[in-house]
Scaffold this active site. Structure first.
Site, PDB file in Angstrom:
ATOM      1  N   GLU A 164     117.637 -32.288  27.860  1.00 49.76           N
ATOM      2  CA  GLU A 164     118.884 -31.692  28.332  1.00 49.76           C
ATOM      3  C   GLU A 164     119.620 -32.542  29.358  1.00 49.76           C
ATOM      4  OE1 GLU A 164     115.733 -30.685  29.006  1.00 49.76           O
ATOM      5  OE2 GLU A 164     115.550 -30.076  31.106  1.00 49.76           O
ATOM      6  N   GLU A 207     118.443 -26.207  24.838  1.00 51.97           N
ATOM      7  CA  GLU A 207     118.969 -27.346  25.602  1.00 51.97           C
ATOM      8  C   GLU A 207     120.277 -26.974  26.285  1.00 51.97           C
ATOM      9  OE1 GLU A 207     116.821 -29.501  25.999  1.00 51.97           O
ATOM     10  OE2 GLU A 207     115.538 -29.202  24.253  1.00 51.97           O
ATOM     11  N   GLU A 251     111.897 -24.333  31.850  1.00 50.75           N
ATOM     12  CA  GLU A 251     111.515 -24.227  30.435  1.00 50.75           C
ATOM     13  C   GLU A 251     111.400 -22.773  29.987  1.00 50.75           C
ATOM     14  OE1 GLU A 251     111.948 -26.530  28.623  1.00 50.75           O
ATOM     15  OE2 GLU A 251     111.947 -28.167  30.073  1.00 50.75           O
TER      16      GLU A 251
HETATM   17 ZN   LIG Z   1     113.462 -27.502  27.795  1.00 48.61          ZN
END
Ligand SMILES: [Zn+2]
Length: 847
Positions: A275, A308, A330
């Site tokens: 990202e 992302e 995450e």
């Molecule tokens: Zn990620």
């Protein structure tokens, strides 16, 4: 004090120790990098120059991070300084620095390589072109240029790239200017970025082509040789990103946080995506399908794109202070990707898919002795690799789903909004998020966070109930730690009581101690079965009580609520893995119910468990009883099902399960064009999967099929596909050749190796693969050091799960007893060995 602490370090330790990062963050602010790189095709290096400015207060010696490359000149505040490498750092002495603004100028050389370097060169075999891209997470920007390589020293970057004039260059910010820079060379300058962390800075260059998309959609870049495919499949990607941006802007009450957004498809990228602020890199193979895609494949791709995209807010706008909070970015990216997709595509059963994709992966690790807490102590950024895995990517989002259920959706959302508002363009920690969540909900999260975030493992939740004639006399829930400690977790769940007429009662229950009665259940009609995690809000092992299990096995075919039937199938499979339900019973149930199953995703999951049961858990004799009926079911549905996604799913199942001469003959008919899957254009990799099966199962025509496939498709991914398929050859010389190649051929692509590991360890070849178990374990330390983050687990899983015997189990145990292993590797082995332990247990009990 801070200054003397740094000065006292005579030879600074390698990597970025937590303490160094703390000290620097306290001294340094207002960081700006002005960087220039010259990119030369086929070169092993790039020459760079840098102007770094920062504010220092108070004056103290400062360590810059730079390793692997060479500094050719260095100037601090206008005066030259001899740069000496100190374990990957350059010390700027205090007497060269001043309180306030400082400027460092450097010329340097950094490496560029096909693998193993953060500036990676990819050569396209199709047209001989070259692409260069960076991937710096978690601390590899300091292999490309001297910097403060820690997430909480955010900086503004200005970048100039000198590259062949025919190349396209992409970075975090928009283009500012372009000019000629010598024969066939162009200099591109990008605008200055907003403050971003070093691991989020990136560029890519090469003869990329851009898909513009319609107004308001992000740009999508693809290598020239994949343009045609991208023109077909890319617009959906741009559309989902644009719709996701609108949804997330509303949900977070904050517009997209950077001035532009592009997505760049990178061949063989080591992750599904990365990202970078304003310029997400996506693994090309995860977006442009290599096999004929199903609806599930498309939705999984949407999840990747949305994951992302969410990071632009959660990770890039507000960044974790240190990688111990990796889960924070995450977990949220994964959870919010599903939340967004559920809103954009309400008919796609997105939360059922969340259960199927997320929960088994999390439970498979979290019920082992190798599991870790979600929050992971990272004393040095060079150890950050070990934080990546299912606990962060699967348990964290699952626990967030539970948190949203505990707090209520609105409180959850409002807490996130406050968090993003309070820390925009800076850094934050987990506690910075709990405070606003507590504030808006009025609930303390102290115990919740202690058990779910700081403590490892998970509960098993059991339900017991009894009836008095037609009414429930009582119902209670109890929990215990699956790893056997006395811990309990605070949890909230929804209990389902299924009445015989198909009526359903749903009760919300909170359980904070070992057990609790559910008074609201008393007097309800006596249920035909009870399931204690309806709609999958809670996290833990939820098995059916014996009476409910018997009913469910009998009635599962009549339950048409897809979410519920998926959860019940999942619970039955958990019972098989617990050696509490005979795998034969599961396979028999699959054989009985699959013919009428019309949901593609559930079909795929049942088929995958069936394959595991047949190939690992049952005896060869039992497998032989079942295989031909699955083969004919698969052949029939592949040809005749009215749903195209199901035809593809059954085609794949046939490739995975076929074993008898008749089953293999069907595969050969498909390869030779005598049979086709109606409406489906098979892709090369679909065909290579069939070839792999023929090779692995010693079909007499396997070599012929292999040669034919190579002749049919000489370009594209064919060399990789052929390499992977040939690893399935069932002879010792092949295994020896491949294993040597894995470890000693430095030019072998990591992606090719990962692709071939399954074929090397094909389910029927555990005896052939067994001699490599120990050498594969012995190679772990070097693999951990040299390979990309996810490779280690792929390697370990392939070799350990390639085995099924008590002898292999003993060999792993012996290795654990004698090898000198760091704690991280020890845990990883324990995580993966769990499946082998279960296999041995199931085989001993049921065959
Ligand atoms: Zn990620």
């Amino acid at each position: 004090m801070l200054g003397t602490a740094i000065a006292a370090v005579e030879s600074p330790p390698a990597g970025i120790p937590r303490e160094l990062a703390r000290q620097r963050a306290a001294l340094i602010s207002n960081v700006r990098y002005h960087l220039a790189f010259t990119l030369v095709p086929h070169s092993d290096t790039t020459v760079g120059s840098e102007e770094l400015s920062f504010t220092l207060r108070p004056v103290a010696p400062v360590l810059l991070d730079f390793r692997d490359g060479t500094v050719t000149s260095l100037e601090v505040n206008g005066a030259p300084l001899m740069a000496t490498d100190q374990n990957g750092h350059i010390e700027l002495p205090a007497d060269r620095l001043r309180g306030g603004e400082n400027t460092v100028r450097a010329q340097f050389v950094a490496h560029v390589a096909p693998a193993g370097k953060p500036i990676t060169r990819y050569e396209d075999q199709d047209d001989g072109t070259e692409y260069i891209y960076t991937l710096f997470v978690p601390m590899d920007a300091s292999m490309a240029f001297p910097c403060f390589d820690q997430p909480d020293l955010k900086a503004r970057f200005r970048l100039e790239l000198i590259a062949p004039a025919s190349w396209t260059v992409i970075s975090n910010a928009a283009l500012e200017s372009e000019s000629a820079a010598g024969p066939e060379q162009r200099r591109t300058a990008f605008r200055e970025t907003l403050p971003i962390s070093t691991y989020l800075f990136a560029f890519a260059a090469g003869p990329f082509r851009r898909l513009d998309g319609s107004a308001g959609q992000p740009g999508l870049y693809v290598r020239s040789s994949r343009l045609e495919q991208a023109q077909r499949e890319g617009p959906e990607v741009q559309q989902i990103a644009a719709e996701g941006t609108r949804y997330l802007s509303g949900y977070f009450a904050r517009p997209f946080p950077f001035p532009k957004y592009d997505m760049v498809l990178i061949p063989e990228l080591a992750y599904g995506g990365m990202e970078h602020a304003g310029a997400t890199f996506l693994r090309e193979q995860s977006v442009l399908f290599r096999t004929a895609p199903t609806r599930t494949d498309r939705l999984n791709r949407d999840i990747l794109v949305l994951h992302e995209l969410t990071h632009q807010w959660f990770g890039d706008l507000v960044t974790m202070r240190w990688f111990d909070d990796l889960w924070l970015k995450e977990g949220f990216a994964q959870y919010m990707a599903y939340q967004t997709l559920a809103s954009l595509k309400p008919d796609e059963n997105v939360w059922t898919r969340f259960y199927g994709s997320i929960k088994p992966a999390a439970y498979a690790i979290d019920s082992t002795q190798g599991t870790t807490p979600i929050y992971q102590h990272i004393p040095n950024l060079k150890d950050a690799k070990s934080a990546y895995g299912a606990i962060v990517y699967s348990k964290a989002p699952a626990v967030l789903k539970q948190l949203a259920f505990v707090l209520g959706q609105e409180h959850f959302r409002d807490g996130l909004r406050l968090y993003l508002k309070g820390h925009a363009y800076t850094n934050a920690e987990w506690s910075d998020l709990t405070h606003p969540l507590e504030e808006v909900s009025g609930r303390s999260l102290a115990r919740w966070a202690k058990m779910w975030i700081r403590h490892r493992g998970m509960p098993q939740v059991d339900v017991s109930w009894s009836c008095d004639g037609t009414r429930l006399r009582g119902l209670s829930l109890s929990q215990h730690d699956v790893l056997g400690t006395a811990e309990t977790w605070p949890l909230a769940t929804q209990v389902l009581l299924e009445e015989s007429g198909g009526e359903r009662v749903r009760l919300r229950v909170e359980l904070g101690t070992t057990s609790a009665m559910v008074p609201a259940a008393v007097g309800k009609p006596c249920p035909s079965f009870v399931f204690a995690n309806d709609e999958d809000f809670a996290y833990g092992r939820f098995l059916l009580d014996p009476a409910s299990r018997a009913t469910v096995i009998g009635q599962l075919g009549d339950i048409h609520d897809l979410f519920l039937s998926t959860l019940l199938w999942g619970s039955l499979w958990e019972s098989v893995r617990q050696a509490d339900l005979d795998p034969r019973a599961y396979v028999a149930l699959a054989r009985r119910l699959l013919p009428a199953e019309t949901d593609q995703s559930l079909t795929e999951s049942i088929l995958s468990h069936t394959a595991t049961a047949l190939h690992r858990y049952v005896s060869a004799g039992t497998r032989a009883e079942f295989v031909s009926s699955f083969e004919s079911m698969a052949a029939d549905r592949m040809l005749h099902d009215k749903d195209q996604d199901l035809r593809i799913t059954w085609f794949r199942a046939l490739g995975a399960l076929a074993e008898t001469p008749q089953g293999l003959a069907t595969l050969k008919d498909v390869l030779a064009g005598r049979l086709s899957v109606p409406g489906v254009q098979l892709r090369p990799l679909d065909r290579w999967h069939l070839v792999t099966t023929l090779i692995a199962l010693r079909d007499p025509h396997a070599q012929e099929a292999f040669e034919a496939e190579r002749a049919r498709d000489p370009g594209g991914d064919s060399p990789e596909n052929a390499y992977a398929a040939a690893a399935a050859r069932p002879d010792p010389a092949t295994k020896q050749k491949y294993f040597d190649d894995y470890l000693h051929n430095l030019s072998r692509s990591e992606d090719w190796i990962a692709h071939s590991l399954g074929a090397f360890n094909y389910w029927n070849q555990s005896t052939l693969a067994a001699p490599y178990l120990k050498p594969a374990l012995d190679a772990l330390p070097e693999i951990k050091r040299d390979r990309k983050i996810f490779f280690l687990v792929a390697w370990l899983s392939a070799f350990i799960e390639g085995e099924q015997s008590a002898e292999a189990q003993a060999e792993v145990q012996e290795y654990m007893r004698t090898a000198k292993l760091d704690q991280d590797l020890r845990l990883k082995i324990l995580q993966v060995t769990d499946e082998l332990d279960r296999t041995v247990k199931i085989r001993a009990k049921y065959r």
